[in-house]
Scaffold this motif. Structure first.
Motif, PDB file in Angstrom:
ATOM      1  N   SER A   2    -103.347 -56.853 -90.895  1.00 18.74           N
ATOM      2  CA  SER A   2    -102.225 -57.721 -90.268  1.00 18.74           C
ATOM      3  C   SER A   2    -102.839 -59.123 -89.776  1.00 18.74           C
ATOM      4  O   SER A   2    -103.961 -59.522 -89.822  1.00 18.74           O
ATOM      5  CB  SER A   2    -102.205 -57.175 -88.863  1.00 18.74           C
ATOM      6  OG  SER A   2    -103.197 -56.850 -88.043  1.00 18.74           O
ATOM      7  N   GLN A   3    -101.739 -60.037 -89.948  1.00 17.40           N
ATOM      8  CA  GLN A   3    -101.931 -61.319 -89.681  1.00 17.40           C
ATOM      9  C   GLN A   3    -101.853 -61.751 -88.181  1.00 17.40           C
ATOM     10  O   GLN A   3    -100.794 -61.116 -87.839  1.00 17.40           O
ATOM     11  CB  GLN A   3    -100.733 -62.050 -90.490  1.00 17.40           C
ATOM     12  CG  GLN A   3    -100.694 -63.607 -90.254  1.00 17.40           C
ATOM     13  CD  GLN A   3     -99.550 -64.167 -90.973  1.00 17.40           C
ATOM     14  OE1 GLN A   3     -98.770 -63.566 -91.782  1.00 17.40           O
ATOM     15  NE2 GLN A   3     -99.350 -65.498 -91.022  1.00 17.40           N
ATOM     16  N   VAL A   4    -102.893 -62.385 -87.694  1.00 25.52           N
ATOM     17  CA  VAL A   4    -102.633 -62.729 -86.291  1.00 25.52           C
ATOM     18  C   VAL A   4    -102.846 -64.259 -86.364  1.00 25.52           C
ATOM     19  O   VAL A   4    -103.601 -65.015 -87.001  1.00 25.52           O
ATOM     20  CB  VAL A   4    -103.756 -62.156 -85.531  1.00 25.52           C
ATOM     21  CG1 VAL A   4    -103.790 -62.534 -83.927  1.00 25.52           C
ATOM     22  CG2 VAL A   4    -103.940 -60.509 -85.482  1.00 25.52           C
ATOM     23  N   GLU A  11    -101.373 -67.439 -76.223  1.00 34.51           N
ATOM     24  CA  GLU A  11    -100.742 -66.040 -76.652  1.00 34.51           C
ATOM     25  C   GLU A  11    -101.391 -65.769 -78.033  1.00 34.51           C
ATOM     26  O   GLU A  11    -101.519 -66.818 -78.701  1.00 34.51           O
ATOM     27  CB  GLU A  11     -99.114 -66.257 -76.591  1.00 34.51           C
ATOM     28  CG  GLU A  11     -98.461 -66.296 -75.231  1.00 34.51           C
ATOM     29  CD  GLU A  11     -98.123 -67.660 -74.888  1.00 34.51           C
ATOM     30  OE1 GLU A  11     -97.813 -67.903 -73.792  1.00 34.51           O
ATOM     31  OE2 GLU A  11     -98.449 -68.627 -75.729  1.00 34.51           O
ATOM     32  N   TRP A  12    -101.329 -64.401 -78.381  1.00 38.72           N
ATOM     33  CA  TRP A  12    -101.372 -64.089 -79.854  1.00 38.72           C
ATOM     34  C   TRP A  12    -100.290 -63.356 -80.287  1.00 38.72           C
ATOM     35  O   TRP A  12     -99.440 -62.901 -79.658  1.00 38.72           O
ATOM     36  CB  TRP A  12    -102.795 -63.033 -79.926  1.00 38.72           C
ATOM     37  CG  TRP A  12    -102.719 -62.051 -78.921  1.00 38.72           C
ATOM     38  CD1 TRP A  12    -103.260 -61.682 -77.938  1.00 38.72           C
ATOM     39  CD2 TRP A  12    -102.235 -60.613 -79.594  1.00 38.72           C
ATOM     40  NE1 TRP A  12    -103.043 -60.436 -77.436  1.00 38.72           N
ATOM     41  CE2 TRP A  12    -102.256 -59.764 -78.219  1.00 38.72           C
ATOM     42  CE3 TRP A  12    -101.419 -60.094 -80.537  1.00 38.72           C
ATOM     43  CZ2 TRP A  12    -101.812 -58.452 -78.179  1.00 38.72           C
ATOM     44  CZ3 TRP A  12    -101.139 -58.683 -80.581  1.00 38.72           C
ATOM     45  CH2 TRP A  12    -101.059 -57.864 -79.302  1.00 38.72           C
ATOM     46  N   LEU A  13    -100.036 -63.481 -81.590  1.00 38.57           N
ATOM     47  CA  LEU A  13     -98.952 -62.971 -82.381  1.00 38.57           C
ATOM     48  C   LEU A  13     -99.396 -61.900 -83.593  1.00 38.57           C
ATOM     49  O   LEU A  13    -100.244 -62.875 -84.269  1.00 38.57           O
ATOM     50  CB  LEU A  13     -98.048 -63.880 -82.633  1.00 38.57           C
ATOM     51  CG  LEU A  13     -97.206 -64.603 -81.614  1.00 38.57           C
ATOM     52  CD1 LEU A  13     -97.917 -65.632 -81.030  1.00 38.57           C
ATOM     53  CD2 LEU A  13     -95.762 -64.839 -82.013  1.00 38.57           C
ATOM     54  N   ARG A  14     -99.154 -60.842 -83.676  1.00 33.17           N
ATOM     55  CA  ARG A  14     -99.600 -60.132 -84.749  1.00 33.17           C
ATOM     56  C   ARG A  14     -98.460 -59.638 -85.470  1.00 33.17           C
ATOM     57  O   ARG A  14     -97.492 -59.020 -84.901  1.00 33.17           O
ATOM     58  CB  ARG A  14    -100.366 -59.118 -84.294  1.00 33.17           C
ATOM     59  CG  ARG A  14    -101.032 -57.978 -85.456  1.00 33.17           C
ATOM     60  CD  ARG A  14    -102.009 -57.008 -84.904  1.00 33.17           C
ATOM     61  NE  ARG A  14    -101.142 -56.087 -83.964  1.00 33.17           N
ATOM     62  CZ  ARG A  14    -101.526 -55.573 -82.810  1.00 33.17           C
ATOM     63  NH1 ARG A  14    -102.581 -56.018 -82.344  1.00 33.17           N
ATOM     64  NH2 ARG A  14    -100.681 -54.671 -82.073  1.00 33.17           N
ATOM     65  N   LEU A  15     -98.378 -59.926 -86.936  1.00 35.58           N
ATOM     66  CA  LEU A  15     -97.232 -59.704 -87.650  1.00 35.58           C
ATOM     67  C   LEU A  15     -97.505 -57.987 -88.095  1.00 35.58           C
ATOM     68  O   LEU A  15     -98.704 -57.883 -88.630  1.00 35.58           O
ATOM     69  CB  LEU A  15     -97.318 -60.345 -89.055  1.00 35.58           C
ATOM     70  CG  LEU A  15     -96.435 -60.102 -89.888  1.00 35.58           C
ATOM     71  CD1 LEU A  15     -94.737 -60.258 -89.348  1.00 35.58           C
ATOM     72  CD2 LEU A  15     -96.354 -61.122 -91.124  1.00 35.58           C
ATOM     73  N   LEU A 112     -98.123 -71.550 -86.432  1.00 36.88           N
ATOM     74  CA  LEU A 112     -99.333 -71.363 -85.361  1.00 36.88           C
ATOM     75  C   LEU A 112    -100.586 -71.575 -85.872  1.00 36.88           C
ATOM     76  O   LEU A 112    -100.830 -71.582 -87.202  1.00 36.88           O
ATOM     77  CB  LEU A 112     -98.864 -70.204 -84.696  1.00 36.88           C
ATOM     78  CG  LEU A 112     -97.512 -69.889 -84.079  1.00 36.88           C
ATOM     79  CD1 LEU A 112     -97.270 -68.434 -83.913  1.00 36.88           C
ATOM     80  CD2 LEU A 112     -97.188 -70.822 -83.175  1.00 36.88           C
ATOM     81  N   LEU A 113    -101.491 -71.324 -85.006  1.00 36.97           N
ATOM     82  CA  LEU A 113    -103.172 -71.581 -85.219  1.00 36.97           C
ATOM     83  C   LEU A 113    -103.412 -70.181 -85.868  1.00 36.97           C
ATOM     84  O   LEU A 113    -102.941 -69.201 -85.266  1.00 36.97           O
ATOM     85  CB  LEU A 113    -103.855 -71.805 -83.793  1.00 36.97           C
ATOM     86  CG  LEU A 113    -103.466 -72.994 -83.013  1.00 36.97           C
ATOM     87  CD1 LEU A 113    -104.021 -72.979 -81.824  1.00 36.97           C
ATOM     88  CD2 LEU A 113    -103.871 -74.473 -84.021  1.00 36.97           C
ATOM     89  N   ASP A 114    -104.233 -70.273 -86.778  1.00 38.95           N
ATOM     90  CA  ASP A 114    -104.907 -69.207 -87.370  1.00 38.95           C
ATOM     91  C   ASP A 114    -106.319 -68.812 -86.275  1.00 38.95           C
ATOM     92  O   ASP A 114    -106.594 -69.756 -85.462  1.00 38.95           O
ATOM     93  CB  ASP A 114    -105.449 -69.256 -88.856  1.00 38.95           C
ATOM     94  CG  ASP A 114    -106.376 -70.349 -89.048  1.00 38.95           C
ATOM     95  OD1 ASP A 114    -106.659 -71.062 -88.049  1.00 38.95           O
ATOM     96  OD2 ASP A 114    -106.429 -70.803 -90.220  1.00 38.95           O
TER      97      ASP A 114
END
Length: 126
Positions: A2-4, A11-15, A112-114
């Motif tokens: 998964s891509q975070v 905040e973190w976002l996970r595809l 967004l930031l990796d």
């Protein structure tokens, strides 16, 4: 895998495989807040513009807003947070997720930031 991605507001976002995006706060953010005692979640179906307030987290130290990092609509909220908000303290990037969204534009994640960029941000804060 998964891509975070991460935001500068922690905040973190996970595809996810189904194209939805799970949102939560980072370990750094939960450490800054301290013991979390309450989470006001959005409603399923709520639509948010990028950078609008989507949820509120209250801790023994302070209250903080969870900003909707990208435009989209809420597909699901984490029901466990209603009775156990401290999940965010114990497992901020796993069981302590806050809500899942359908993005209006999935390619916006690329802005967004990796993980490397987020680590650099944290280094600049210390």
């Amino acid at each position: 895998m998964s891509q975070v991605r991460f935001t500068e507001s922690h905040e973190w976002l996970r595809l996810e495989r189904d194209g939805s995006v799970t949102v939560g706060i980072t370990d750094f953010a939960q450490q800054q807040l301290g013991d979390i005692v309450f989470v006001q979640l959005p409603n399923v179906g709520d639509e948010f513009a990028a950078d609008s307030e989507a949820a509120t987290i209250e801790s023994v130290k302070a209250a903080g807003e969870i900003t909707m990092p990208l435009a989209g609509s809420v597909l699901e909220v984490n029901p466990a947070l209603q009775t156990e908000p401290s999940l965010i303290n114990h497992a901020p990037q796993t069981d302590g997720w806050i809500f899942r969204i359908k993005l209006d534009d999935a390619s916006a994640l690329d802005g967004l930031l990796d993980e490397t960029g987020y680590r650099q941000l944290l280094g600049d804060l210390s």
